[in-house]
Design a protein around this motif. Sequence first.
Motif, PDB file in Angstrom:
ATOM      1  N   TRP A   1      49.506  36.106  41.116  1.00  0.00           N
ATOM      2  CA  TRP A   1      48.577  36.926  40.313  1.00  0.00           C
ATOM      3  C   TRP A   1      49.374  37.614  39.205  1.00  0.00           C
ATOM      4  O   TRP A   1      50.285  38.392  39.480  1.00  0.00           O
ATOM      5  CB  TRP A   1      47.909  37.990  41.186  1.00  0.00           C
ATOM      6  CG  TRP A   1      46.878  37.458  42.130  1.00  0.00           C
ATOM      7  CD1 TRP A   1      46.786  36.190  42.620  1.00  0.00           C
ATOM      8  CD2 TRP A   1      45.790  38.187  42.717  1.00  0.00           C
ATOM      9  NE1 TRP A   1      45.711  36.083  43.470  1.00  0.00           N
ATOM     10  CE2 TRP A   1      45.085  37.301  43.548  1.00  0.00           C
ATOM     11  CE3 TRP A   1      45.363  39.501  42.635  1.00  0.00           C
ATOM     12  CZ2 TRP A   1      43.969  37.679  44.274  1.00  0.00           C
ATOM     13  CZ3 TRP A   1      44.238  39.899  43.362  1.00  0.00           C
ATOM     14  CH2 TRP A   1      43.555  38.989  44.162  1.00  0.00           C
ATOM     15  N   ILE A   2      49.017  37.332  37.964  1.00  0.00           N
ATOM     16  CA  ILE A   2      49.828  37.856  36.848  1.00  0.00           C
ATOM     17  C   ILE A   2      49.054  38.792  35.921  1.00  0.00           C
ATOM     18  O   ILE A   2      49.652  39.507  35.125  1.00  0.00           O
ATOM     19  CB  ILE A   2      50.401  36.693  36.002  1.00  0.00           C
ATOM     20  CG1 ILE A   2      49.261  35.794  35.481  1.00  0.00           C
ATOM     21  CG2 ILE A   2      51.410  35.887  36.811  1.00  0.00           C
ATOM     22  CD1 ILE A   2      49.634  35.045  34.229  1.00  0.00           C
ATOM     23  N   GLY A   3      47.741  38.747  35.976  1.00  0.00           N
ATOM     24  CA  GLY A   3      46.987  39.582  35.030  1.00  0.00           C
ATOM     25  C   GLY A   3      45.605  39.911  35.552  1.00  0.00           C
ATOM     26  O   GLY A   3      45.114  39.270  36.492  1.00  0.00           O
ATOM     27  N   SER A   4      44.997  40.919  34.960  1.00  0.00           N
ATOM     28  CA  SER A   4      43.647  41.281  35.399  1.00  0.00           C
ATOM     29  C   SER A   4      42.909  42.039  34.299  1.00  0.00           C
ATOM     30  O   SER A   4      43.510  42.547  33.350  1.00  0.00           O
ATOM     31  CB  SER A   4      43.694  42.125  36.667  1.00  0.00           C
ATOM     32  OG  SER A   4      44.372  43.330  36.413  1.00  0.00           O
ATOM     33  N   ALA A   5      41.596  42.083  34.461  1.00  0.00           N
ATOM     34  CA  ALA A   5      40.738  42.913  33.611  1.00  0.00           C
ATOM     35  C   ALA A   5      39.626  43.421  34.517  1.00  0.00           C
ATOM     36  O   ALA A   5      39.195  42.720  35.433  1.00  0.00           O
ATOM     37  CB  ALA A   5      40.154  42.103  32.459  1.00  0.00           C
ATOM     38  N   THR A   6      39.203  44.651  34.259  1.00  0.00           N
ATOM     39  CA  THR A   6      38.132  45.248  35.054  1.00  0.00           C
ATOM     40  C   THR A   6      36.886  45.354  34.195  1.00  0.00           C
ATOM     41  O   THR A   6      36.951  45.773  33.038  1.00  0.00           O
ATOM     42  CB  THR A   6      38.551  46.656  35.530  1.00  0.00           C
ATOM     43  OG1 THR A   6      39.786  46.540  36.238  1.00  0.00           O
ATOM     44  CG2 THR A   6      37.503  47.274  36.447  1.00  0.00           C
ATOM     45  N   LEU A   7      35.762  44.946  34.764  1.00  0.00           N
ATOM     46  CA  LEU A   7      34.489  45.012  34.042  1.00  0.00           C
ATOM     47  C   LEU A   7      33.528  45.853  34.878  1.00  0.00           C
ATOM     48  O   LEU A   7      33.302  45.564  36.048  1.00  0.00           O
ATOM     49  CB  LEU A   7      33.931  43.606  33.844  1.00  0.00           C
ATOM     50  CG  LEU A   7      32.671  43.518  32.988  1.00  0.00           C
ATOM     51  CD1 LEU A   7      32.999  43.799  31.517  1.00  0.00           C
ATOM     52  CD2 LEU A   7      32.029  42.131  33.098  1.00  0.00           C
ATOM     53  N   ILE A   8      32.966  46.891  34.255  1.00  0.00           N
ATOM     54  CA  ILE A   8      32.029  47.780  34.950  1.00  0.00           C
ATOM     55  C   ILE A   8      30.633  47.530  34.388  1.00  0.00           C
ATOM     56  O   ILE A   8      30.452  47.497  33.166  1.00  0.00           O
ATOM     57  CB  ILE A   8      32.422  49.254  34.738  1.00  0.00           C
ATOM     58  CG1 ILE A   8      33.857  49.489  35.218  1.00  0.00           C
ATOM     59  CG2 ILE A   8      31.447  50.188  35.462  1.00  0.00           C
ATOM     60  CD1 ILE A   8      34.418  50.843  34.852  1.00  0.00           C
ATOM     61  N   GLY A   9      29.666  47.338  35.255  1.00  0.00           N
ATOM     62  CA  GLY A   9      28.307  47.162  34.747  1.00  0.00           C
ATOM     63  C   GLY A   9      27.437  46.354  35.694  1.00  0.00           C
ATOM     64  O   GLY A   9      27.907  45.886  36.720  1.00  0.00           O
ATOM     65  N   PRO A  10      26.152  46.184  35.353  1.00  0.00           N
ATOM     66  CA  PRO A  10      25.535  46.720  34.137  1.00  0.00           C
ATOM     67  C   PRO A  10      25.372  48.239  34.206  1.00  0.00           C
ATOM     68  O   PRO A  10      25.190  48.803  35.284  1.00  0.00           O
ATOM     69  CB  PRO A  10      24.183  46.015  34.094  1.00  0.00           C
ATOM     70  CG  PRO A  10      23.907  45.622  35.503  1.00  0.00           C
ATOM     71  CD  PRO A  10      25.216  45.393  36.165  1.00  0.00           C
ATOM     72  N   ILE A  11      25.450  48.861  33.020  1.00  0.00           N
ATOM     73  CA  ILE A  11      25.410  50.321  32.896  1.00  0.00           C
ATOM     74  C   ILE A  11      24.094  50.699  32.216  1.00  0.00           C
ATOM     75  O   ILE A  11      23.690  50.057  31.239  1.00  0.00           O
ATOM     76  CB  ILE A  11      26.601  50.806  32.032  1.00  0.00           C
ATOM     77  CG1 ILE A  11      27.928  50.322  32.615  1.00  0.00           C
ATOM     78  CG2 ILE A  11      26.586  52.318  31.873  1.00  0.00           C
ATOM     79  CD1 ILE A  11      29.121  50.514  31.698  1.00  0.00           C
ATOM     80  N   THR A  12      23.452  51.754  32.715  1.00  0.00           N
ATOM     81  CA  THR A  12      22.187  52.156  32.097  1.00  0.00           C
ATOM     82  C   THR A  12      22.446  52.673  30.672  1.00  0.00           C
ATOM     83  O   THR A  12      23.550  53.123  30.353  1.00  0.00           O
ATOM     84  CB  THR A  12      21.514  53.297  32.890  1.00  0.00           C
ATOM     85  OG1 THR A  12      22.397  54.420  32.858  1.00  0.00           O
ATOM     86  CG2 THR A  12      21.215  52.889  34.323  1.00  0.00           C
TER      87      THR A  12
END
Length: 230
Positions: A88-99
């Motif tokens: 595992w070398i990289g990551s991104a965090t995605l939050i949602g869906p957001i009101t």
Amino acid sequence: MSYVYRVHLLPTSDLTLLPFLAGKFASLRLSALTVSAPAFSSTFEIESGFNAPDWIARLQRPLVHYLIAVAYVADTSLEHQSIDKGDWIGSATLIGPITKAAYTIVESGGPAPEGDDVESRWQMTAVFNAPQHRGKGIAKMLIRGALDFATHESKGRKSRTRIMIHPRNIVVKKLYEGLGFEDAGKCTLAEAYISNGDSNMLPSDGGKSDPEKYLNRLGTIMEKVSVPTI
Ligand SMILES: CC(C)(COP(=O)(O)OP(=O)(O)OC[C@H]1O[C@@H](n2cnc3c(N)ncnc32)[C@H](O)[C@@H]1OP(=O)(O)O)[C@@H](O)C(=O)NCCC(=O)NCCS
């Protein structure tokens, strides 16, 4: 050594696999907080104190999705390019869906979001790639993976994805511009903490005791609005 890279959405439903994945995630995250400390709002001092249940709980937070970049040796067959193998070398965090209400920052000076019937809204944060694999398009793969997930989950509506860039890290703006993100106003550090799911990092007075640090509108907001193709 030459590698082949793949981006996976971290699965959280397989409870047998989850402790193993949480361990790998912890290792990647602590390494990111060590090698790229200035890019993150959290610190190694804080997160190195998390225990196994803390990391598992982190992966199970509702509405938080993790894209993971994995490096495999170059001749790894497609069927062996699974998330429980490779490095595992990289990551991104995605939050949602957001009101719309939770997403809107009136003072930012950016465009107003549209209604829930027209679009879904997402916040991307903690984009990281390990130094030895940089410059090979991995961050682009992670961000495209997040955008594709948001588009898929938007079920035919537009999807609006936002990133907040700390003023000391403005050099990465080019990365987002290259993927079609546009300037969408300015944010404070307090707003960035809240939007990125890190409100626990804020002092209890919301930053009023140190307005220079928390309430100065110096962060850059960028957004990409993706329109469904059919
Ligand atoms: C920023 C980061 C994620 C880029 O990862 P990467 O895998 O090397 O990025 P890519 O190879 O996909 O680069 C894509 C584009 O981003 C731009 N870019 C990436 N890093 C950049 C940098 N440090 N300075 C300027 N431009 C940069 C380039 O324009 C590049 O496009 P090009 O290859 O066509 O020139 C990585 O350097 C990193 O993890 N940094 C520390 C954490 C961080 O700053 N995250 C961003 C938080 S907003």
